[in-house]
Every structure is written in structure tokens, then in C-alpha cells.
Design an enzyme around this catalytic site. Structure first.
Site, mmCIF file in Angstrom:
data_model
loop_
_atom_site.group_PDB
_atom_site.id
_atom_site.type_symbol
_atom_site.label_atom_id
_atom_site.label_comp_id
_atom_site.label_asym_id
_atom_site.label_seq_id
_atom_site.Cartn_x
_atom_site.Cartn_y
_atom_site.Cartn_z
ATOM 1 N N ALA A 194 5.035 5.652 6.359
ATOM 2 C CA ALA A 194 5.647 5.108 7.563
ATOM 3 C C ALA A 194 7.201 5.160 7.607
ATOM 4 O O ALA A 194 7.723 5.018 8.672
ATOM 5 C CB ALA A 194 5.028 3.491 7.500
ATOM 6 N N SER A 212 0.969 -1.132 -0.126
ATOM 7 C CA SER A 212 0.036 -0.128 -0.148
ATOM 8 C C SER A 212 0.730 1.302 -0.037
ATOM 9 O O SER A 212 2.080 1.214 0.202
ATOM 10 C CB SER A 212 -0.966 0.060 1.203
ATOM 11 O OG SER A 212 -0.246 0.580 2.549
ATOM 12 N N ILE A 213 0.033 2.421 -0.180
ATOM 13 C CA ILE A 213 0.818 3.628 -0.311
ATOM 14 C C ILE A 213 1.358 4.131 1.257
ATOM 15 O O ILE A 213 2.248 4.851 1.138
ATOM 16 C CB ILE A 213 -0.193 4.859 -0.880
ATOM 17 C CG1 ILE A 213 0.509 6.034 -1.007
ATOM 18 C CG2 ILE A 213 -1.143 5.091 0.353
ATOM 19 C CD1 ILE A 213 -0.254 7.061 -1.603
ATOM 20 N N LYS A 214 0.997 3.507 2.297
ATOM 21 C CA LYS A 214 1.194 3.678 3.596
ATOM 22 C C LYS A 214 2.629 3.324 3.791
ATOM 23 O O LYS A 214 3.102 3.799 4.825
ATOM 24 C CB LYS A 214 0.206 3.071 4.471
ATOM 25 C CG LYS A 214 -1.210 3.418 4.349
ATOM 26 C CD LYS A 214 -1.235 5.105 5.045
ATOM 27 C CE LYS A 214 -2.766 5.291 5.086
ATOM 28 N NZ LYS A 214 -2.891 6.721 5.803
ATOM 29 N N ASP A 215 3.342 2.375 2.916
ATOM 30 C CA ASP A 215 4.879 2.086 3.256
ATOM 31 C C ASP A 215 5.499 3.585 3.246
ATOM 32 O O ASP A 215 6.437 3.705 3.960
ATOM 33 C CB ASP A 215 5.122 1.339 2.024
ATOM 34 C CG ASP A 215 4.790 -0.044 2.253
ATOM 35 O OD1 ASP A 215 3.854 -0.320 3.116
ATOM 36 O OD2 ASP A 215 5.051 -1.037 1.248
#
Length: 366
Positions: free
Chosen positions: A45, A39-42
Site C-alpha cells: 500500500a 498487516s503485510i498489506k502496509d
């Protein structure tokens, strides 16, 4: 590469060929599912963790504690496994069984928060407990995606620039879903500074009150809040806001799978729904980009499950003609002046005891 974390970023952009006609324009989707955590959250994060390491807020062997509906938590769990951190993630009943399994597969400790907050959601109760654990556990760090401004900074410095380099000056609009505000804040700041001709379109769930309105429960995962997050930045940089329903967003996901071979999550369906509206409404062959935040495999038991859809009284139709007609006749902007309906609650950082409020003066962007 030295680590799996080195593969974060440089995600591809692909053009939709079957649900949009050449005469209408170009609709491109940036596939953030190709990040190692899916996901884009990598991106935010890792950006936040590396900043915390450089500043000494996170030390070797420390503990990462976060409130997350799934993707940001999965990214942190992956990073923790690669860097040797203990990871504790607080989720809620809306988190899918697949996401729970992924968190545990990476070795994260999972706490399911079942108490709803005053908006009928779980955001505030999750955050409150995460902050309590942070105070109690030595050598812990709270990435604090809702209040930590490094969230939007990651997208300003990395994701937005990457998309612009891929799509070029011909890019006319970017459509982004909103939750913690990182994407909309980073992208809107970048494009208003670097390419002001690019329109920034925000997409929220019906029932969320990020841009005002009446709060009530909704099913779209990874979208919405009961307040306007600080990471969203200056809402005057947003050109329009759309609020979309669960059913049509999920049907759009299914349509993309059946007619484009793209398996995506609910937020991508929501953004693509608005993109379909804009392409039909404009009809001037402009180039529009959608950020596909994650992988649809995480929603096989929900969005792509006929029984689940039927149990929630939602249609399973994947007819492009039906969705095109719905977006053309039913979908209208919620606001073209979002700053006037902003739902900022600056007192929340104190009420929820956010640790990020102590870091604002120390965050000197590099």
C-alpha cells in the site's frame, strides 16, 4: 521517526517451539502484524502510494479508492490519515465487523458491495464499482492491488529480501497464501533469482480458482480469486500448490494461539497447516518460513468465536495431535506444475476497466 509510516517493515521472525519437534525441523513465522496497520498489506500500500506521488498520479488532497476485503483497505485508510487523503474502500459481506470499525476509525468511507459476481464471490463487482467511482471522482487514484504490478514489486524489493536476510542460506522453503498475487509473485521472483534452492509453496482456498478447479464459496478471508492474477507472475517459479479447507485452517489458527501464543488470521492458519505437513513429511530438519499476514484480533468474532464455528458446523478442537494426523494423512499437493492449470484471464483488465492497464508502460521500477 517522522511519521507512523516510517515504522512499516523490519518485522520479526519467530520460531515455533511447541507444535513442531526439533527432530522434524525448524518452522519460523514472520509476524507482519507488527506493521502499524497490523498487516503485510502496509508494505505494498505504501509502496504504491509513494510511487503514485512521485509520478504525479496522486496529488495532495486527492482521493484513494480501492476494493479490499479488509487489510489492504485498512492500510490505505491509515496512510490516507497520515498523508491527508480522502479514502473510499469497497468491501463485501465477508468483511468482519472489526475490520469495518478499523476502516471507519481511520476516517475511511466504506461501501459494502452485496452483489455477487459470476464465481459466487464479490471481487469483480467490487472492482467494477471502484473503477466507476475512480472515473467519476476528480483527483482520485486507484491503487488497484489486483492488477497493479507494483503490488508484487513491493514484495520483491522489500519483504522477500528482508526474510532472506533474517533466515539466511539455511532457509529451505517459504509458504505463502495467494489472493491478489503480490506476495507469491514478488517472493517467487526474488528467490528464483537470488537463492534458487529455496522452494516456493503456494497455498490457496478450496473454492478459489487461481490455479484452476471448481469455483464455490468459502470462508477463508483474504485468500483466493476466480482467476490467476497478473501479479502472480510466472507460475513456473512456484514449486507446489496446496488447496486447504476452511475448518482445518481455522483450527490451526486456534492451535497456534493456544500452544504458541500467536494470534493470527485465517490465511496464516492455512499456510501453517501446509508448513506442518511439510515438516512432518520431510523430517530432515530443514528450515521452513511462513508469512503471518495479519493479526488474529480482527477475527475474534469469527475464527476464535465458538458459536460462529459451531454455526458453520466446524470443530473447535485445538489438539495438535489431531491436526498433525490430518495433515499427515489427508493433505496432499494440489499441483506441482501450477503453470499447467493457470487460470489467467487477461481480458479482465479491460472488462473491469482497470486503470492500471494504462500505467504498465509508465511503471519503470526504481
Amino acid at each position: 521517526m517522522n511519521s507512523v509510516l516510517d515504522t512499516i517493515g523490519k518485522t520479526p521472525v519467530v520460531q515455533l517451539r511447541n507444535v513442531v519437534t526439533r527432530e522434524e525441523g525448524e518452522l519460523w513465522i514472520k509476524l507482519e502484524r507488527t506493521n502499524p496497520g497490523g498487516s503485510i498489506k502496509d508494505r505494498p500500500a505504501l509502496f504504491i502510494v509513494e510511487m503514485a506521488e512521485r509520478r504525479g498520479w496522486l496529488k495532495p488532497g486527492g482521493t484513494l479508492i480501492e476494493s479490499s476485503s479488509g487489510n489492504f483497505g485498512i492500510s490505505l485508510a491509515m496512510i490516507g490519515a497520515a498523508r491527508g487523503y480522502r479514502v473510499i474502500i469497497l468491501v463485501d459481506p465477508k468483511t468482519t465487523s472489526t475490520n469495518l470499525s478499523m476502516l471507519k476509525a481511520y476516517g475511511a468511507e466504506v461501501i459494502v458491495v452485496t452483489e455477487q459476481d459470476d464465481s459466487g464471490s464479490y471481487h469483480k463487482t467490487r472492482i467494477t464499482l471502484a473503477n466507476k467511482l475512480h472515473r467519476e471522482i476528480p483527483d482520485s487514484f486507484r491503487p488497484d492491488q489486483c492488477f497493479n504490478l507494483l503490488n508484487s514489486e513491493a514484495h520483491y524489493k522489500q519483504t522477500a529480501d528482508e526474510l532472506f536476510q533474517q533466515c539466511g542460506e539455511e532457509l529451505d522453503a517459504v509458504i505463502l497464501t495467494v489472493s491478489t498475487g503480490g506476495q507469491i509473485g514478488g517472493f517467487s521472483r526474488y528467490f528464483k533469482e537470488k537463492a534458487s534452492h529455496v522452494k516456493i509453496i503456494a497455498v490457496d482456498a478450496i473454492g478459489s480458482t487461481i490455479f484452476g478447479g471448481v469455483a464455490h464459496p468459502y470462508l477463508l478471508p483474504g485468500m483466493g480469486l476466480s482467476w490467476t492474477p497478473a501479479n502472480a507472475g510466472d507460475l513456473n517459479r512456484i514449486d507446489a500448490v496446496y488447496k486447504v479447507p476452511d475448518e482445518e485452517s481455522f483450527r490451526m489458527c486456534r492451535m497456534l494461539a493456544r500452544h504458541e501464543g500467536i494470534l493470527c488470521g485465517g490465511s496464516t492458519g492455512a499456510a501453517a497447516l501446509v508448513a506442518l505437513k511439510l515438516v512432518q513429511a520431510r523430517g530432515d530438519r530443514k528450515r521452513i518460513a511462513v508469512i503471518a499476514s495479519d493479526n488474529g484480533e480482527r477475527y475474534l468474532s469469527t475464527i476464535y468465536n465458538d458459536d460462529w464455528m459451531n454455526n458453520h458446523s466446524m470443530s473447535t478442537s485445538t489438539s495438535p495431535a489431531d491436526l498433525r494426523e490430518w495433515t499427515r494423512t489427508r493433505l496432499q499437493p494440489y499441483s506441482v506444475l501450477p503453470a499447467e492449470t493457470a487460470n489467467y484471464k487477461p481480458e479482465l483488465a479491460d472488462l473491469l476497466d482497470s486503470p492500471s492497464r494504462y500505467l504498465k508502460d509508465q511503471i519503470l521500477y526504481e
